[in-house]
Scaffold this motif. Structure first.
Motif, short mmCIF file in Angstrom:
data_model
loop_
_atom_site.label_atom_id
_atom_site.label_comp_id
_atom_site.label_asym_id
_atom_site.label_seq_id
_atom_site.Cartn_x
_atom_site.Cartn_y
_atom_site.Cartn_z
N MET A 100 0.86 -1.16 0.00
CA MET A 100 0.00 0.00 0.00
C MET A 100 0.91 1.23 0.00
SD MET A 100 -2.96 1.12 2.70
CE MET A 100 -3.31 -0.57 2.95
N HIS A 101 0.58 2.17 -0.88
CA HIS A 101 1.43 3.35 -0.97
C HIS A 101 0.71 4.58 -0.39
CE1 HIS A 101 -0.96 3.51 -4.66
NE2 HIS A 101 -0.71 4.79 -4.72
N THR A 102 1.50 5.59 -0.10
CA THR A 102 0.99 6.83 0.48
C THR A 102 1.20 7.96 -0.51
OG1 THR A 102 1.55 6.04 2.70
CG2 THR A 102 1.20 8.41 2.44
N VAL A 103 0.18 8.80 -0.67
CA VAL A 103 0.29 9.99 -1.52
C VAL A 103 -0.08 11.21 -0.69
CG1 VAL A 103 -0.20 8.77 -3.67
CG2 VAL A 103 -2.07 9.75 -2.40
N ASN A 104 0.57 12.33 -1.00
CA ASN A 104 0.20 13.54 -0.27
C ASN A 104 -1.09 14.11 -0.86
OD1 ASN A 104 0.79 15.39 -2.40
ND2 ASN A 104 2.96 15.27 -1.89
N ILE A 105 -1.71 14.98 -0.14
CA ILE A 105 -3.03 15.49 -0.52
C ILE A 105 -2.99 16.23 -1.86
CG2 ILE A 105 -3.08 17.75 0.62
CD1 ILE A 105 -5.80 16.74 1.84
N HIS A 106 -1.92 16.95 -2.14
CA HIS A 106 -1.80 17.65 -3.42
C HIS A 106 -1.74 16.66 -4.58
CE1 HIS A 106 -0.70 20.68 -6.35
NE2 HIS A 106 0.34 19.92 -6.71
N GLU A 107 -0.93 15.61 -4.41
CA GLU A 107 -0.83 14.59 -5.45
C GLU A 107 -2.18 13.88 -5.63
OE1 GLU A 107 1.67 10.50 -6.48
OE2 GLU A 107 2.11 11.61 -4.64
N ALA A 108 -2.89 13.64 -4.54
CA ALA A 108 -4.20 12.99 -4.63
C ALA A 108 -5.18 13.85 -5.42
CB ALA A 108 -4.74 12.71 -3.23
N LYS A 109 -5.14 15.17 -5.23
CA LYS A 109 -6.02 16.06 -5.99
C LYS A 109 -5.67 16.00 -7.48
CE LYS A 109 -6.57 19.64 -2.46
NZ LYS A 109 -6.31 21.06 -2.19
N THR A 110 -4.38 15.98 -7.77
CA THR A 110 -3.92 15.98 -9.15
C THR A 110 -4.23 14.67 -9.87
OG1 THR A 110 -2.12 17.43 -8.47
CG2 THR A 110 -1.88 16.35 -10.59
N ARG A 111 -4.09 13.54 -9.16
CA ARG A 111 -4.22 12.23 -9.80
C ARG A 111 -5.43 11.46 -9.29
NH1 ARG A 111 0.67 9.10 -8.17
NH2 ARG A 111 -0.52 7.52 -9.26
N GLU A 133 -6.12 -1.93 -5.21
CA GLU A 133 -4.86 -1.33 -4.74
C GLU A 133 -5.16 -0.15 -3.82
OE1 GLU A 133 -2.12 -0.58 -7.96
OE2 GLU A 133 -3.07 -2.17 -9.13
N SER A 134 -5.35 -0.43 -2.54
CA SER A 134 -5.65 0.62 -1.57
C SER A 134 -4.47 1.58 -1.44
CB SER A 134 -5.93 -0.01 -0.21
OG SER A 134 -7.01 -0.91 -0.31
N PHE A 135 -4.76 2.78 -0.97
CA PHE A 135 -3.70 3.76 -0.73
C PHE A 135 -4.08 4.66 0.42
CE2 PHE A 135 -6.52 5.74 -3.78
CZ PHE A 135 -6.58 7.08 -3.40
N ILE A 136 -3.11 5.39 0.93
CA ILE A 136 -3.30 6.31 2.05
C ILE A 136 -3.04 7.72 1.57
CG2 ILE A 136 -2.38 7.02 4.30
CD1 ILE A 136 -1.76 4.05 4.79
N ILE A 137 -3.89 8.65 1.99
CA ILE A 137 -3.68 10.07 1.69
C ILE A 137 -3.14 10.72 2.96
CG2 ILE A 137 -4.74 12.26 1.05
CD1 ILE A 137 -6.85 10.69 -0.50
N VAL A 166 -7.92 4.77 1.50
CA VAL A 166 -8.90 4.58 0.43
C VAL A 166 -8.83 3.13 -0.02
CG1 VAL A 166 -9.65 5.32 -1.86
CG2 VAL A 166 -8.63 6.98 -0.29
N THR A 167 -9.96 2.43 0.09
CA THR A 167 -10.07 1.03 -0.31
C THR A 167 -11.34 0.85 -1.12
OG1 THR A 167 -11.28 0.42 1.67
CG2 THR A 167 -8.91 0.19 1.76
N PRO A 168 -11.38 -0.17 -1.96
CA PRO A 168 -12.61 -0.43 -2.70
C PRO A 168 -13.71 -0.87 -1.74
CG PRO A 168 -10.99 -2.12 -3.17
CD PRO A 168 -10.32 -1.08 -2.33
N LEU A 169 -14.95 -0.60 -2.08
CA LEU A 169 -16.07 -0.92 -1.20
C LEU A 169 -16.22 -2.40 -0.92
CD1 LEU A 169 -18.83 1.52 -2.45
CD2 LEU A 169 -17.55 1.61 -0.32
N ASP A 170 -15.96 -3.24 -1.88
CA ASP A 170 -16.15 -4.67 -1.66
C ASP A 170 -14.88 -5.39 -1.22
OD1 ASP A 170 -15.04 -4.20 -4.14
OD2 ASP A 170 -16.15 -5.78 -5.15
#
Length: 81
Positions: free
Chosen positions: A1-12, A24-28, A38-42
């Motif tokens: 699981m990877h981490t993205v900063n909030i600016h990168e999350a807005k951009t991508r 492929e869950s990730f952390i903001i 962030v994970t898929p609902l199911d």
């Protein structure tokens, strides 16, 4: 699981959501501090996830379950048994 900063999350966001939907869950994070996952609902929430029916066939619920201890409960609330 990877981490993205909030600016990168807005951009991508679209790409990240597509990846999460595929499992492929990730952390903001904000300023390096993890905020949300962030994970898929199911997707399962982890090894501790509880599932309905996991004790099916292993336990039995008595027929009088709804009335068990009724006299004692009634006495606790000032009634007469």
């Amino acid at each position: 699981m990877h981490t993205v900063n909030i600016h990168e999350a807005k951009t991508r966001l679209s790409r990240l959501v597509d990846e999460a939907a595929k499992g492929e869950s990730f952390i903001i994070a904000k300023a390096g501090k993890p905020l949300v996952k962030v994970t898929p609902l199911d997707a399962p929430a982890g090894p501790d996830q509880r599932r309905l029916g996991f004790l099916a066939g292993r336990i039995a619920v008595p027929d009088d379950f709804d009335s068990m201890g009724a006299a004692a409960i009634e006495q606790m609330f000032g009634g007469e048994a």
